[in-house]
Design a protein around this motif. Structure first.
Motif, PDB file in Angstrom:
ATOM      1  N   SER A  43       0.812  -1.226   0.000  1.00 36.23           N
ATOM      2  CA  SER A  43       0.000   0.000   0.000  1.00 36.23           C
ATOM      3  C   SER A  43       0.838   1.265   0.000  1.00 36.23           C
ATOM      4  O   SER A  43       0.302   2.355  -0.219  1.00 36.23           O
ATOM      5  CB  SER A  43      -0.901   0.028   1.240  1.00 36.23           C
ATOM      6  OG  SER A  43      -1.797  -1.039   1.212  1.00 36.23           O
ATOM      7  N   ASP A  44       2.122   1.136   0.249  1.00 38.04           N
ATOM      8  CA  ASP A  44       3.020   2.298   0.340  1.00 38.04           C
ATOM      9  C   ASP A  44       2.774   3.284  -0.805  1.00 38.04           C
ATOM     10  O   ASP A  44       2.775   2.905  -1.984  1.00 38.04           O
ATOM     11  CB  ASP A  44       4.478   1.801   0.310  1.00 38.04           C
ATOM     12  CG  ASP A  44       5.457   2.882   0.722  1.00 38.04           C
ATOM     13  OD1 ASP A  44       5.437   3.970   0.108  1.00 38.04           O
ATOM     14  OD2 ASP A  44       6.245   2.640   1.647  1.00 38.04           O
ATOM     15  N   SER A  45       2.584   4.558  -0.439  1.00 41.48           N
ATOM     16  CA  SER A  45       2.224   5.588  -1.432  1.00 41.48           C
ATOM     17  C   SER A  45       3.326   5.834  -2.461  1.00 41.48           C
ATOM     18  O   SER A  45       3.078   6.445  -3.499  1.00 41.48           O
ATOM     19  CB  SER A  45       1.907   6.904  -0.712  1.00 41.48           C
ATOM     20  OG  SER A  45       3.059   7.374  -0.027  1.00 41.48           O
ATOM     21  N   GLY A  97       7.229  -6.538  -3.872  1.00 40.60           N
ATOM     22  CA  GLY A  97       7.600  -5.884  -2.617  1.00 40.60           C
ATOM     23  C   GLY A  97       8.481  -4.683  -2.914  1.00 40.60           C
ATOM     24  O   GLY A  97       8.714  -4.341  -4.070  1.00 40.60           O
ATOM     25  N   HIS A  98       8.953  -4.035  -1.871  1.00 35.51           N
ATOM     26  CA  HIS A  98       9.885  -2.916  -2.100  1.00 35.51           C
ATOM     27  C   HIS A  98      10.847  -2.811  -0.920  1.00 35.51           C
ATOM     28  O   HIS A  98      10.461  -3.024   0.233  1.00 35.51           O
ATOM     29  CB  HIS A  98       9.128  -1.605  -2.313  1.00 35.51           C
ATOM     30  CG  HIS A  98       8.372  -1.124  -1.106  1.00 35.51           C
ATOM     31  ND1 HIS A  98       8.811  -0.097  -0.313  1.00 35.51           N
ATOM     32  CD2 HIS A  98       7.211  -1.559  -0.547  1.00 35.51           C
ATOM     33  CE1 HIS A  98       7.954   0.098   0.667  1.00 35.51           C
ATOM     34  NE2 HIS A  98       6.967  -0.778   0.553  1.00 35.51           N
ATOM     35  N   TYR A  99      12.112  -2.479  -1.260  1.00 36.08           N
ATOM     36  CA  TYR A  99      13.095  -2.254  -0.209  1.00 36.08           C
ATOM     37  C   TYR A  99      12.652  -1.045   0.606  1.00 36.08           C
ATOM     38  O   TYR A  99      11.997  -0.146   0.094  1.00 36.08           O
ATOM     39  CB  TYR A  99      14.482  -2.011  -0.820  1.00 36.08           C
ATOM     40  CG  TYR A  99      15.011  -3.207  -1.588  1.00 36.08           C
ATOM     41  CD1 TYR A  99      15.161  -4.447  -0.959  1.00 36.08           C
ATOM     42  CD2 TYR A  99      15.333  -3.095  -2.943  1.00 36.08           C
ATOM     43  CE1 TYR A  99      15.627  -5.536  -1.664  1.00 36.08           C
ATOM     44  CE2 TYR A  99      15.813  -4.188  -3.654  1.00 36.08           C
ATOM     45  CZ  TYR A  99      15.959  -5.416  -3.015  1.00 36.08           C
ATOM     46  OH  TYR A  99      16.414  -6.498  -3.713  1.00 36.08           O
ATOM     47  N   GLY A 100      12.977  -1.040   1.896  1.00 40.11           N
ATOM     48  CA  GLY A 100      12.560   0.056   2.766  1.00 40.11           C
ATOM     49  C   GLY A 100      11.095  -0.026   3.153  1.00 40.11           C
ATOM     50  O   GLY A 100      10.476   0.987   3.487  1.00 40.11           O
ATOM     51  N   CYS A 101      10.519  -1.223   3.106  1.00 34.25           N
ATOM     52  CA  CYS A 101       9.092  -1.409   3.403  1.00 34.25           C
ATOM     53  C   CYS A 101       8.853  -1.272   4.917  1.00 34.25           C
ATOM     54  O   CYS A 101       9.409  -2.022   5.716  1.00 34.25           O
ATOM     55  CB  CYS A 101       8.640  -2.788   2.915  1.00 34.25           C
ATOM     56  SG  CYS A 101       6.874  -3.090   3.179  1.00 34.25           S
ATOM     57  N   GLY A 102       8.013  -0.310   5.281  1.00 33.38           N
ATOM     58  CA  GLY A 102       7.717  -0.067   6.695  1.00 33.38           C
ATOM     59  C   GLY A 102       7.057  -1.266   7.364  1.00 33.38           C
ATOM     60  O   GLY A 102       7.272  -1.520   8.546  1.00 33.38           O
ATOM     61  N   GLY A 103       6.239  -2.000   6.604  1.00 29.91           N
ATOM     62  CA  GLY A 103       5.572  -3.187   7.149  1.00 29.91           C
ATOM     63  C   GLY A 103       6.573  -4.254   7.540  1.00 29.91           C
ATOM     64  O   GLY A 103       6.448  -4.898   8.591  1.00 29.91           O
TER      65      GLY A 103
HETATM   66 CO    CO Z   1       5.750  -1.445   2.060  1.00 32.58          CO
END
Ligand code: CO
Length: 213
Positions: A43-45, A97-103
């Motif tokens: 969901s990261d913007s 996915g993405h690096y630096g993912c807060g989740g």
């Molecule tokens: Co994320």
């Protein structure tokens, strides 16, 4: 002007720009959707599916949640997969996915996070499955990055556990399932080149739903 109101001005400008490129744009958009891709992402913007894939409206079916999780009892993601496979007949399912993912980072924190606890437990379970590999990585950032990749891998495995995908594989040998990671620092997508047709052989004994019979 209030920033919220600006959105409607943006929208009008976007409509004009689309019509300038193609006067039949919205007639085509309204007629049907035939996307070849189902994208399951975070969901990261900062990770907008269409933009990073360079695709137009109508070209990718999208599901996003915190840390791109495919959970077996999440009706939302399972309904999306079913619709994409059975009705839209997508040729590719992508978990991104993405690096630096807060989740992912939150799941590595020893803290009670309320409603997020149960959701992030999916990620903690991925860590437990790959604990030997992850604990051997001394650098904390590299360990997070690897967990981002392993989470994508495990969520791809969760995709092929579903009856919708297994049934389609038995009958149509499709869709292909891919794991990607987006890098916020350079904007590039990395294909983890997971071979899910090989993965299913490893787990088939346990997860096969006999959809071919
Ligand atoms: Co994320």
């Amino acid at each position: 002007m209030h920033p919220y109101k600006e959105i409607f001005d943006n929208n009008k400008r976007w409509v004009e720009a689309q019509l300038k490129k193609d006067e039949h744009f919205f007639d085509k958009l309204a007629s049907d959707q035939r996307p070849e891709f189902l994208y399951i992402g975070c969901s990261d913007s900062r990770v907008p599916a269409n933009e990073i894939m360079g695709l137009e409206p109508g070209e990718v079916f999208v599901h996003r949640n915190v840390a791109n999780v495919v959970n077996g009892i999440d009706h939302n993601v399972n309904a999306v997969i079913q619709y994409a496979v059975e009705y839209l007949k997508v040729k590719h399912i992508i978990v991104c996915g993405h690096y630096g993912c807060g989740g992912i980072q939150a799941a590595m924190t020893s803290q009670d996070m309320g409603e997020l606890n149960a959701w992030l437990r999916n990620i903690r379970d991925v860590y437990r499955l790959h604990q030997d590999e992850l604990d051997a990585i001394a650098d904390e950032k590299k360990r997070y990055d690897r967990l981002v990749e392993l989470n994508v891998q495990e969520q791809c495995v969760n995709v092929i556990k579903t009856a919708h995908v297994q049934k389609s594989w038995y009958h149509n040998n499709s869709p292909e399932v891919h794991g990607w990671v987006f890098d916020l620092h350079n904007g590039l997508l990395k294909d983890l080149e997971l071979n899910m047709k090989e993965q299913i052989k490893k787990i088939q004994k346990i997860y096969d739903l006999k959809q071919g019979s």
